[in-house]
Enzyme design. Sequence first.
Site, mmCIF file in Angstrom:
data_model
loop_
_atom_site.group_PDB
_atom_site.id
_atom_site.type_symbol
_atom_site.label_atom_id
_atom_site.label_comp_id
_atom_site.label_asym_id
_atom_site.label_seq_id
_atom_site.Cartn_x
_atom_site.Cartn_y
_atom_site.Cartn_z
ATOM 1 C CE LYS A 208 -5.040 -2.381 0.905
ATOM 2 N NZ LYS A 208 -5.285 -0.955 0.392
ATOM 3 C CG ASP B 253 8.061 5.446 -11.021
ATOM 4 O OD1 ASP B 253 8.628 4.463 -11.482
ATOM 5 O OD2 ASP B 253 6.802 5.718 -10.937
ATOM 6 C CB SER C 102 -1.017 -0.338 1.229
ATOM 7 O OG SER C 102 -1.757 0.971 1.078
#
Length: 707
Positions: A498, A483, A472
């Site tokens: 998740k 990224d 999560s």
Amino acid sequence: MKTKFIIPVLAFLLLFSNANYASNPTINNDPEKDKVLISVLNYMLTRGHFVEKKLDDDFSVHVFNSFIDGLDPSKRYFTQKDIKAFSKYKYQIDNQLKESDITFYKMVYGKFLEKIKSAKEYYGSILKQPFNYTKKETIDLDYDKIPFAANENELIDFWRKQLKLQTIGKIQEQEELQNEKFKKDSSYSKKSFSELEKEARAEVMKSMEELYIRIEELEHRDWFSTFLNSVVGAFDPHTTYMDPRIKDRFDQDMSGKLEGIGARLQKKGIYTHVIELVSGGPAWKQGELEEGDIILKVAQADAEPLDIVGMRLDDAIKFIKGPKGTEVRLTVKKKLDGSTRVITIIRDVVQLDETFVKSSVVEKNGKKYGVIDLPKFYINFEDQNFRDSAKDMAKEIERLKDENVEGLLIDLRNNGGGSLKTAIEIAGLFIEEGPVVQVKYRGEKPVVKNDEDSKIQWKGSLVILVNELSASASEIFAAAMQDYNRAVIIGGNQTYGKGTVQNVLPINQFYPNYKKDLGFLKMTIQKFYRINGGSTQMEGVYSDIAIPNRYSYMKFGERDLDGALKWDMVPQAKYVQTNSYSNFSDVVNSSKERIASDPKFQLVNEYAKWLKKQQDDSTYSLNYKEYVQDLEDRDEYAKRFNSVFKFDSKLAFQSPKYELPLFEKNKDLKEERDKWHQYLAKDMYIAEALNVLSQLKLRVPLEIVKN
């Protein structure tokens, strides 16, 4: 290995202590409230859930199977005849729910109450006589695969096999224990097999009786919650109904604080036992209450004491907890001498320290590095001034900067997530302002969530350690750092996966004139997407450097959940990568080569494969000699893995300077930190992550590369 034989026995007990049963013979304590709940939940889910789901025959089948499995997960109550009788509603549940009709629920629940009564007769009768331990027979505990018993006789036989397995396990444990005693003292008098067998059956009987005491404490609302969760869970695995009491626990878990006396309690038989005192809490400071004490009565200040013997634990806790500054008087039976005394405690805010950020400093090759443990992304929704993970992380980084550390290692292993807000804020500590995550509602375009603070709290090298249980908000943070090329992600092959957002909604908000508390719905309302456009759902975050661990081949994670939402993509957000490191690829490749050639990691990989094999093997012999032989064979094979996690980095981990004065006031805190530092020194994953951290070279100044 012994683990394989112990786990099923524990699961056998815990399955039922966590289930929702009721002893009240009334099928429906509050029919009006139950129908209101069904109606309002239907309204909320069909209009607000991320997935637009039809209430059709497929939905009915899901609720049918989920509810029955929720009641009878180990197939010890219902027979195929029962399932056939229930099946007349298998494709009608959707229609019933649309009409707030709970006929299916009442039918199954009513039958289940009958079965609970029968169960007490089953185990009582079976455990009266010794089992036949020479008989060649087995039991399969893969409940997902085995069918329901064909008839009552077959059901009773399955009970017999489960109770026999428990008894065999206890006999074997006691035989091994007395053999060890005999080795140390040849005068030790060993008990016969028949004596051990009789004692083992008595222990199993006691366990079963305690189990059914807990079952009988549960009420209709506990039971009806299981049905409601079968309904809402048909939308996705993370959508759940929460009774008001469950919501209290959820808030406590998210914030890391509660108001009360600071003691963890457990029900044993009819008594409420103190099993742990929270370090620094009111009871710990007061000094009279101790682990092992039994709480008999509770009084609010000068009021008459209330007897809590025989009371269900949740209800007892209600009386013991209370607002900060209030007085509670506990009548306690002391563990040490059995005396009874009254202990007065002033309630206060209790912080659960294991929830919060902590850090350590370590020197490697003449340079200092900081290790930050972030167990969850915690926040207090009701008190924005209370500490949260973002504020604490910022403070911890400043404290480590004062220690002149040259790199940071953030440990997110086993971090199940928490607050999206704090995940975004923590990501912002390591980048200039810009997008961190994208979130999307049903049928709408994704919304980019940005870090809007241009300040960078930490500009140095950064490594993030994850595993398959990092989920999560952990995945949002790790994905953003990946990224942006801001950090090296190291650990498990991929994180949990998740990628959904839940909101906790008070149900009464949608039925405002209803006076009774209807509880809360934790509902999936959004999906997470990385700033590169890919969802973290199912896939999680793949590590830049994957290291074998015990979870490598295990079947768990979002991708293994029934009904989990699928992976997809949205357009990439507009962001720029920080080309932070001049040798990123070289460091990553060097670590991969080091791991691949390291005998200890090779052994971990073998161990992980063996664990997977043990997980898949659900069959146990009920012939005592075969059971023991199988256990010995596994123990012998497992010896090759005895050294699998025996490791010493020889690194010295220390607390930051700001903690040293705290140790003088709180010896328990120092002891906890010392244990953590010892653990870090013996953690091969921390050691490899520090190797990577120490080799990273920053570009000066940091370059910004257009994406």
